[in-house]
Each structure stands twice: as structure tokens, then as C-alpha cells.
Design a protein around this motif. Structure first.
Motif, PDB file in Angstrom:
ATOM      1  N   LEU A  71      34.278   4.272  27.962  1.00 11.87           N
ATOM      2  CA  LEU A  71      32.832   4.052  28.012  1.00 11.87           C
ATOM      3  C   LEU A  71      32.429   3.307  29.281  1.00 11.87           C
ATOM      4  O   LEU A  71      31.407   3.626  29.903  1.00 11.87           O
ATOM      5  CB  LEU A  71      32.382   3.274  26.778  1.00 11.87           C
ATOM      6  CG  LEU A  71      32.535   3.988  25.424  1.00 11.87           C
ATOM      7  CD1 LEU A  71      32.180   3.025  24.291  1.00 11.87           C
ATOM      8  CD2 LEU A  71      31.651   5.225  25.360  1.00 11.87           C
ATOM      9  N   ALA A  72      33.239   2.307  29.659  1.00 10.17           N
ATOM     10  CA  ALA A  72      32.943   1.550  30.883  1.00 10.17           C
ATOM     11  C   ALA A  72      33.007   2.451  32.106  1.00 10.17           C
ATOM     12  O   ALA A  72      32.141   2.393  32.994  1.00 10.17           O
ATOM     13  CB  ALA A  72      33.926   0.387  31.029  1.00 10.17           C
ATOM     14  N   LEU A  73      34.017   3.291  32.156  1.00  9.37           N
ATOM     15  CA  LEU A  73      34.147   4.221  33.277  1.00  9.37           C
ATOM     16  C   LEU A  73      33.004   5.236  33.263  1.00  9.37           C
ATOM     17  O   LEU A  73      32.470   5.607  34.316  1.00  9.37           O
ATOM     18  CB  LEU A  73      35.499   4.925  33.202  1.00  9.37           C
ATOM     19  CG  LEU A  73      35.888   5.864  34.349  1.00  9.37           C
ATOM     20  CD1 LEU A  73      35.656   5.205  35.696  1.00  9.37           C
ATOM     21  CD2 LEU A  73      37.341   6.291  34.202  1.00  9.37           C
ATOM     22  N   GLY A  74      32.616   5.668  32.071  1.00  9.09           N
ATOM     23  CA  GLY A  74      31.481   6.576  31.967  1.00  9.09           C
ATOM     24  C   GLY A  74      30.196   5.938  32.463  1.00  9.09           C
ATOM     25  O   GLY A  74      29.365   6.592  33.116  1.00  9.09           O
ATOM     26  N   ALA A  75      30.008   4.646  32.156  1.00  7.87           N
ATOM     27  CA  ALA A  75      28.811   3.939  32.621  1.00  7.87           C
ATOM     28  C   ALA A  75      28.802   3.832  34.142  1.00  7.87           C
ATOM     29  O   ALA A  75      27.753   4.014  34.787  1.00  7.87           O
ATOM     30  CB  ALA A  75      28.744   2.552  31.990  1.00  7.87           C
ATOM     31  N   MET A  76      29.966   3.543  34.733  1.00  9.30           N
ATOM     32  CA  MET A  76      30.043   3.459  36.186  1.00  9.30           C
ATOM     33  C   MET A  76      29.768   4.819  36.820  1.00  9.30           C
ATOM     34  O   MET A  76      29.061   4.922  37.828  1.00  9.30           O
ATOM     35  CB  MET A  76      31.421   2.940  36.617  1.00  9.30           C
ATOM     36  CG  MET A  76      31.558   2.758  38.113  1.00  9.30           C
ATOM     37  SD  MET A  76      32.893   1.636  38.605  1.00  9.30           S
ATOM     38  CE  MET A  76      34.297   2.410  37.846  1.00  9.30           C
ATOM     39  N   LEU A  77      30.303   5.883  36.218  1.00  7.08           N
ATOM     40  CA  LEU A  77      30.038   7.242  36.710  1.00  7.08           C
ATOM     41  C   LEU A  77      28.540   7.544  36.652  1.00  7.08           C
ATOM     42  O   LEU A  77      27.960   8.045  37.617  1.00  7.08           O
ATOM     43  CB  LEU A  77      30.832   8.251  35.877  1.00  7.08           C
ATOM     44  CG  LEU A  77      30.788   9.733  36.258  1.00  7.08           C
ATOM     45  CD1 LEU A  77      31.986  10.460  35.654  1.00  7.08           C
ATOM     46  CD2 LEU A  77      29.518  10.433  35.794  1.00  7.08           C
ATOM     47  N   LEU A  78      27.932   7.249  35.526  1.00 11.35           N
ATOM     48  CA  LEU A  78      26.516   7.573  35.341  1.00 11.35           C
ATOM     49  C   LEU A  78      25.643   6.824  36.333  1.00 11.35           C
ATOM     50  O   LEU A  78      24.742   7.404  36.963  1.00 11.35           O
ATOM     51  CB  LEU A  78      26.099   7.248  33.908  1.00 11.35           C
ATOM     52  CG  LEU A  78      24.624   7.458  33.561  1.00 11.35           C
ATOM     53  CD1 LEU A  78      24.233   8.911  33.737  1.00 11.35           C
ATOM     54  CD2 LEU A  78      24.335   6.992  32.138  1.00 11.35           C
ATOM     55  N   MET A  79      25.876   5.508  36.493  1.00 12.85           N
ATOM     56  CA  MET A  79      25.037   4.723  37.387  1.00 12.85           C
ATOM     57  C   MET A  79      25.214   5.156  38.836  1.00 12.85           C
ATOM     58  O   MET A  79      24.237   5.254  39.600  1.00 12.85           O
ATOM     59  CB  MET A  79      25.353   3.234  37.238  1.00 12.85           C
ATOM     60  CG  MET A  79      24.989   2.669  35.879  1.00 12.85           C
ATOM     61  SD  MET A  79      23.245   2.978  35.460  1.00 12.85           S
ATOM     62  CE  MET A  79      23.290   2.708  33.679  1.00 12.85           C
ATOM     63  N   THR A  80      26.456   5.432  39.240  1.00 10.73           N
ATOM     64  CA  THR A  80      26.686   5.850  40.620  1.00 10.73           C
ATOM     65  C   THR A  80      26.054   7.210  40.881  1.00 10.73           C
ATOM     66  O   THR A  80      25.423   7.439  41.926  1.00 10.73           O
ATOM     67  CB  THR A  80      28.198   5.905  40.918  1.00 10.73           C
ATOM     68  OG1 THR A  80      28.797   4.650  40.615  1.00 10.73           O
ATOM     69  CG2 THR A  80      28.447   6.227  42.375  1.00 10.73           C
ATOM     70  N   PHE A  85      27.903  -0.586  25.671  1.00  5.07           N
ATOM     71  CA  PHE A  85      28.103   0.571  26.540  1.00  5.07           C
ATOM     72  C   PHE A  85      27.415   1.820  25.993  1.00  5.07           C
ATOM     73  O   PHE A  85      26.869   2.616  26.765  1.00  5.07           O
ATOM     74  CB  PHE A  85      29.591   0.839  26.740  1.00  5.07           C
ATOM     75  CG  PHE A  85      30.246  -0.076  27.736  1.00  5.07           C
ATOM     76  CD1 PHE A  85      29.765  -0.163  29.037  1.00  5.07           C
ATOM     77  CD2 PHE A  85      31.337  -0.854  27.383  1.00  5.07           C
ATOM     78  CE1 PHE A  85      30.367  -1.006  29.968  1.00  5.07           C
ATOM     79  CE2 PHE A  85      31.949  -1.691  28.300  1.00  5.07           C
ATOM     80  CZ  PHE A  85      31.459  -1.778  29.597  1.00  5.07           C
ATOM     81  N   VAL A  86      27.452   2.005  24.681  1.00  3.87           N
ATOM     82  CA  VAL A  86      26.808   3.192  24.107  1.00  3.87           C
ATOM     83  C   VAL A  86      25.307   3.174  24.384  1.00  3.87           C
ATOM     84  O   VAL A  86      24.720   4.171  24.817  1.00  3.87           O
ATOM     85  CB  VAL A  86      27.100   3.283  22.592  1.00  3.87           C
ATOM     86  CG1 VAL A  86      26.220   4.349  21.949  1.00  3.87           C
ATOM     87  CG2 VAL A  86      28.573   3.606  22.347  1.00  3.87           C
ATOM     88  N   VAL A  87      24.668   2.023  24.142  1.00  2.00           N
ATOM     89  CA  VAL A  87      23.227   1.913  24.400  1.00  2.00           C
ATOM     90  C   VAL A  87      22.936   2.071  25.889  1.00  2.00           C
ATOM     91  O   VAL A  87      21.968   2.747  26.286  1.00  2.00           O
ATOM     92  CB  VAL A  87      22.694   0.569  23.875  1.00  2.00           C
ATOM     93  CG1 VAL A  87      21.222   0.395  24.265  1.00  2.00           C
ATOM     94  CG2 VAL A  87      22.848   0.483  22.362  1.00  2.00           C
ATOM     95  N   LEU A  88      23.776   1.460  26.729  1.00  2.00           N
ATOM     96  CA  LEU A  88      23.586   1.576  28.173  1.00  2.00           C
ATOM     97  C   LEU A  88      23.699   3.028  28.625  1.00  2.00           C
ATOM     98  O   LEU A  88      22.909   3.497  29.457  1.00  2.00           O
ATOM     99  CB  LEU A  88      24.613   0.710  28.901  1.00  2.00           C
ATOM    100  CG  LEU A  88      24.565   0.749  30.435  1.00  2.00           C
ATOM    101  CD1 LEU A  88      23.231   0.214  30.943  1.00  2.00           C
ATOM    102  CD2 LEU A  88      25.728  -0.067  31.016  1.00  2.00           C
ATOM    103  N   LEU A  89      24.662   3.755  28.064  1.00  2.00           N
ATOM    104  CA  LEU A  89      24.838   5.160  28.436  1.00  2.00           C
ATOM    105  C   LEU A  89      23.640   6.007  27.987  1.00  2.00           C
ATOM    106  O   LEU A  89      23.186   6.886  28.738  1.00  2.00           O
ATOM    107  CB  LEU A  89      26.127   5.698  27.832  1.00  2.00           C
ATOM    108  CG  LEU A  89      27.418   5.257  28.529  1.00  2.00           C
ATOM    109  CD1 LEU A  89      28.634   5.574  27.666  1.00  2.00           C
ATOM    110  CD2 LEU A  89      27.555   5.935  29.885  1.00  2.00           C
ATOM    111  N   ILE A  90      23.139   5.741  26.794  1.00  2.42           N
ATOM    112  CA  ILE A  90      21.979   6.494  26.309  1.00  2.42           C
ATOM    113  C   ILE A  90      20.757   6.221  27.175  1.00  2.42           C
ATOM    114  O   ILE A  90      20.059   7.142  27.629  1.00  2.42           O
ATOM    115  CB  ILE A  90      21.695   6.158  24.833  1.00  2.42           C
ATOM    116  CG1 ILE A  90      22.847   6.664  23.945  1.00  2.42           C
ATOM    117  CG2 ILE A  90      20.371   6.771  24.392  1.00  2.42           C
ATOM    118  CD1 ILE A  90      22.741   6.196  22.508  1.00  2.42           C
ATOM    119  N   ALA A  91      20.489   4.927  27.424  1.00  2.00           N
ATOM    120  CA  ALA A  91      19.327   4.567  28.251  1.00  2.00           C
ATOM    121  C   ALA A  91      19.496   5.077  29.680  1.00  2.00           C
ATOM    122  O   ALA A  91      18.547   5.574  30.293  1.00  2.00           O
ATOM    123  CB  ALA A  91      19.144   3.049  28.255  1.00  2.00           C
TER     124      ALA A  91
END
Length: 596
Positions: free
Chosen positions: A279-288, A355-361
Motif C-alpha cells: 500500500l505504501a509503495l502504491g501511494a508513492m506510485l500514485l502521488m508521483t 493508506f487505503v483512504v489516502l489511495l482512494i482520495a
């Protein structure tokens, strides 16, 4: 040292000399026998390396108006009515015979090709009155406006997010003033913000409830300092190239370090489950990827003077209604809203929920901004060479894509064919990495096809309306492949190693962005070749997975990812530091308020 030369005796009762001394100038006064000769004598007596100011003694105005014209290090020269400030470099173009008249000297410098900055003053006063009556009127106008309050307001970005504007800036501007009065620099405040965020990450890594609560509080404190450093730079005009680099890169370092801390905390609190690392790696991917959409679109639009698309027209109409402005700024999840969300969720819930909420938002914000940019691109005319080169540099393509581009250059593609082909290549490698048997060579074949598609997409100048989509597509393909292969390996340590690799790559890509935004071009070609380009690295990771995961040796896969991360980080950081402390580095400061 700075020297201010009054071109004649000061007016009785004037505070001009005191104002200049408060700004750090050594004040010298020319006699009134022959202005040019007297001023020239004082010029000859000043050292060539000094910052210089020429001031008409009749000048009336706010001290902050003088500061804006004379102390801003971003400009070679600055001017107000009766005032001219010069850096040592601009002094060489000054004709001594014109030194007795600051206004005439400023016009002569502009005619000689020197850019003379004339700051926007707003309600501040800066004038050279011709009569005593006019002088009294201007002095009354100065007294009617609190220059310090104007200075405090101007320390805050004119366009920022809702959370920053209403929850941080109302008091952080006073913290910035407190720092200025104690001689602190923006770089020191930036470093303090980084240290605070790292401590927050360490607290989150404990996996204890007290640690999560402390981490949330410290993350907000770090953001307050993050807002303060820019406000201090604007309040005290302490701009620097090093400060620009630190401010641009530390935000990402803080955020991604905090992601790592949350993932470590989840592992400690919930056993050896590496799911939160994914999830952390997914968040970094999404933000970048989301930021790459912004950067690439803006670069492609660099030379566009206007956009007449219906989306742009609607956006302008919405901006005329106050409440819609704030709603739209919150929807895109800028750094203030994002950090507030992360801090509150960290303190109140678990890392997984955070992380789940961050990924959704973040996914909603990415869809909103990307859709808007796509609609704005529909009626775009062909890009200029400058814009096309900027987008191409953002792709970070290496030797394999370059070879394919040269070989397949005759291949003709329709205007939408370039992003479609890049999307096809990215989809092929991601789907194969997800579905192929673990350790098979199918991902290697797919990575080769991805490199081929990347090369074909780059075979012609990227001037079509949607060619700016290539950089975010390539980011998603590369980072996503690393994430999928590491997650599928199910080996302890694979996802943390993948996180480190993607973090090194993200730094490289953000560094590229800020170089281009500073009009200094992309990183040197040798560096892009040395780190293999996005398609080369994707192929290397696929080969590594086939070699070690297929043979049942996940430790080799983990070691390879770690080694690749270290090599890339060393190369990229060394070149980045060399550039940003060199004389050609730009003073890049984000005054737009765009989400970070």
C-alpha cells in the motif's frame, strides 16, 4: 557588504538614511556641487563585489518598498521611482555619467539588455515628489499604510490550498517573522522541517498507539515549518538556489519517509505481513504519477498564451465564485490537505486504513485533474519545439528506447497513436507481470515489447495534443512493474527493497522536473544512460525476477533490487548535488500555489 549612495543631500526630517541602514546598507551622501562627479567618486570608492543602491534623496516611501527593489537576490537590478539597486554583475553595465540620476540609469540598463525588476507595490508608496505639498501628501500616504502588515501578508503565497491558507498561514507568517528577527535562514527552517518529519516517521515505526499519535502531531508540526520556510524567504527576501533545491526535494523525502515509517509500524504491530508495504509503495506510485501529469501538462503548455477550450472557459467562470475555488483546490488533494489527512488518520486509525483512504482520495484527485487536462488538450494547437523537448526529457527514456526510435523512425502514427502505443506497452508489461507464472521469462519478453513501444512512441517530436501523457504512463508502467513483481514474490523484504528502489527513481524524476522548470534543461545525457532509462530499468527488474524467483532464490531478487536502488541513488544524488550547488543552478521558487 552593501552600499547606498544618495545622489544629493537628504531632505530635512527624512527617514531615508535610517531606512537604508535598517536594510543593511552603508549610506554615503554625494554633495550637491556636481551630482554625476560626486556620485562617481563614491562609486569608485566602493568595492566591485558590493551590492549597490543609487537613491534620489527626495524619495518618499515605505521601507518594504525599498527592500523589494534593493534586496531581492533573484534579480540583477531593481528599480523604483528615484531608486536603483544593482548586483555586482549588473554594475558593469552602469555608465558612471548616468549615476547621478537613478531613473535615467535604470532606463539605460534596460536599453543595454539588463533586466531591471520593478516590483509590484500594491498599497505601498514609492515616489519622488516635486514640491513640498506633494511631499507632505506622500508622507501622509506612507503613514496611512502599515508596511509591516503588508510585508506579512506578502509572505504568504497568493494561491494556496484551503488547509494551508486558513489553518496554517494565519500564524506561520508570525513564526516566519520571529525567525527573521533572530537571524534564522529558510534553509535552517527547511532542515528543521525535515528532521521533524523523520522523527514523526520514527514514532510511526514503533507500531505503538502512542507512536502513531505522536507521529500525527509531529507531521503537522513539520508542515507548519514547511510553510514557514517559504514565508521566511518571501518575508526577508532570503532566496537562494540551495534553498530552492532543498525546498523542492525535502517535501518528497519527508512524505515518502513517513510512508516507510507507517509501513514499518504496521509490520511491527501486526507481525511479518508486508501488505502495508504494498500500500505504501502504491501511494508513492500514485502521488508521483499524479504530479507527473501536472508537470508534463504544464511543460507541454509552456508556450501557449491562452486556452479557449470549453473546460478552460468553465474553469475561469468557476474561479469567479469564491466557494468553488476552495472546493476545487481541496479536491485535488494538495500537500496541506494530504498531510492533514495522513496525520489525523495516523493518530486515530491504523497504517492500513491510512493508506487505503489516502489511495482512494488520491485516485479521485488524479482522475479529476487528469480529466481536466485531457479536456483542455482537445483544442490545443501543435506544441513548439521547446515544449516538445521538455516533454521528451520528462519521459526519462534510455538507450533501448533511443535505439528503437532510430530504427523505427519511418513508422507513421496518427496524432493519438503515440499515447495509445505507450499505453499499450505499459498495459502489456503490467498485465504480464501480474498474470504470468512467477519466475517465468514472459515478463522479460513483455518488458522488451514495452521498450519497443516506448521507442516507436518517441520516433517523432512530441507535439501532438496528448503526447504529454507519455511521462505519467511510463512512470506507472515502471513503478507498477516493480510493485507487482515484488508483491508476487511474497518474500520478506522484497517490498521494502522495491520501496527503496522506487524512492530513488522518484527523486531522479522530481530532480528532472525542477531542472526543466528552472530553464536549465534535463539532467545530463550520460546520467540518463547510466541509470538505463525507464524501459531499461523495467527490463532489468524483469530479468532479475526471472533469474532468482524462478529458481526459488528470493534473497537474490531482494539483493538485486537493493543493489539497483543503491547504485541509482548514488549516481543521481551525486549529480544532483553537484548541479544544485553550482553556479548554473536556477533559483526555482514555486509561487504559483500549485499542489505539491
Amino acid at each position: 557588504m552593501s552600499t547606498a549612495i544618495l545622489t544629493g543631500p537628504p531632505v530635512a526630517g527624512s527617514s531615508l538614511e535610517a531606512d537604508l541602514r535598517s536594510l543593511g546598507f552603508d549610506v554615503r551622501v554625494a554633495d550637491d556641487t556636481d551630482d554625476a562627479t560626486a556620485v562617481g567618486a563614491h562609486l569608485a570608492a566602493t568595492a566591485p563585489g558590493e551590492r549597490l543602491a543609487l537613491i534620489d534623496p527626495r524619495f518618499v516611501g515605505h521601507t518594504h518598498a525599498l527592500r523589494l527593489a534593493l534586496k531581492d537576490p533573484r534579480f540583477a537590478a531593481g528599480a523604483l521611482p528615484g531608486v536603483l539597486g544593482l548586483t555586482p554583475g549588473a554594475r558593469a553595465a552602469l555608465e558612471p555619467r548616468l549615476a547621478g540620476d537613478p531613473d535615467e540609469a535604470a532606463r539605460a540598463l534596460e536599453a543595454a539588455g539588463v533586466e531591471v525588476h520593478r516590483p509590484e507595490l500594491g498599497v505601498l508608496v514609492a515616489d519622488v515628489p516635486e514640491s513640498e505639498t506633494q511631499r507632505r501628501e506622500r508622507e501622509q500616504a506612507v503613514a496611512a499604510v502599515d508596511g509591516e502588515q503588508v510585508r506579512l501578508r506578502s509572505a504568504v503565497k497568493s494561491r494556496d490550498g484551503f488547509f494551508t491558507t486558513f489553518c496554517i498561514s494565519p500564524y506561520s507568517r508570525y513564526l516566519a517573522r520571529w525567525c527573521a528577527r533572530r537571524g534564522l535562514t529558510p534553509n535552517q527552517v527547511t532542515t528543521a522541517s525535515l528532521v521533524t518529519a523523520l522523527i514523526a516517521a520514527a514514532c510511526a515505526a514503533t507500531g505503538e498507539r502512542w507512536g502513531f499519535v505522536a507521529a500525527g502531531v509531529l507531521l503537522i508540526a513539520s508542515f507548519v515549518l514547511d510553510a514557514t520556510d517559504g514565508q521566511l524567504a518571501r518575508y526577508d527576501l532570503q532566496y537562494s538556489t540551495l534553498g530552492a533545491w532543498l525546498d523542492a526535494t525535502f517535501d518528497r523525502a519527508k512524505e515518502y519517509s513517513y510512508y516507510a515509517g507507517l509501513a514499518l509500524g504496521a509490520s511491527r504491530g501486526g507481525g511479518s505481513d508486508d501488505g502495508v508495504w504494498a500500500l505504501a509503495l502504491g501511494a508513492m506510485l500514485l502521488m508521483t504519477a499524479r504530479h507527473t501529469v501536472d508537470f508534463s501538462f504544464n511543460e507541454a503548455s509552456h508556450d501557449d498564451s491562452a486556452n479557449s477550450s470549453p473546460t478552460a472557459v468553465l474553469s475561469q467562470r468557476l474561479d469567479s465564485a469564491g466557494w468553488t475555488v476552495w472546493v476545487r483546490r481541496m479536491i485535488v488533494l494538495p500537500i496541506g490537505e494530504r498531510w492533514a489527512l495522513i496525520a489525523v488518520l495516523t493518530a486515530a486509525t491504523t497504517p492500513r486504513v491510512t493508506f487505503v483512504v489516502l489511495l482512494i482520495a488520491g485516485a479521485f484527485a488524479a482522475c479529476y485533474t487528469t480529466a481536466g487536462r485531457l479536456l483542455r488538450s482537445v483544442r490545443r494547437r501543435a506544441r513548439t519545439d521547446r515544449a516538445a523537448e521538455g516533454v521528451r526529457a520528462l519521459t526519462d527514456s534510455g538507450p533501448l528506447a533511443e535505439l528503437a526510435a532510430r530504427v523505427l523512425r519511418p513508422v507513421a502514427l496518427p496524432s493519438l497513436g503515440v499515447p495509445a502505443l505507450a499505453l499499450l506497452g505499459g498495459a502489456v508489461i503490467l498485465a504480464t507481470a501480474w498474470a504470468a507464472p512467477l519466475g517465468s521469462y514472459w515478463p522479460v519478453v513483455a518488458a522488451a515489447a514495452y521498450a519497443l513501444c516506448s521507442g516507436v512512441a518517441l520516433a517523432r517530436p512530441l507535439k501532438a495534443p496528448l503526447d504529454w501523457l507519455l511521462p505519467p504512463i511510463f512512470r506507472i508502467a515502471e513503478y507498477g512493474t516493480i510493485l507487482v513483481l515484488a508483491a508476487r514474490s511474497q518474500a520478506d523484504g522484497a517490498l521494502p527493497a522495491a520501496f527503496g528502489l522506487v524512492a530513488a527513481l522518484a527523486y531522479h524524476h522530481y530532480d528532472t522536473v525542477y531542472r526543466i522548470r528552472g530553464n536549465t534543461g534535463a539532467p545530463p545525457h550520460w546520467l540518463v544512460r547510466a541509470v538505463a532509462g525507464h524501459e531499461g530499468r523495467t527490463l532489468v527488474v524483469a530479468v532479475v525476477a526471472a533469474l532468482w524467483l524462478g529458481g526459488g532464490h528470493p534473497e537474490g531478487f531482494i539483493f538485486a533490487l537493493t543493489a539497483l536502488a543503491v547504485v541509482i541513488a548514488v549516481l543521481v544524488l551525486a549529480e544532483s548535488i553537484r548541479f544544485w550547488v553550482s553556479s548554473q543552478a536556477p533559483a526555482v521558487h514555486d509561487e504559483t500555489g500549485e499542489p505539491a
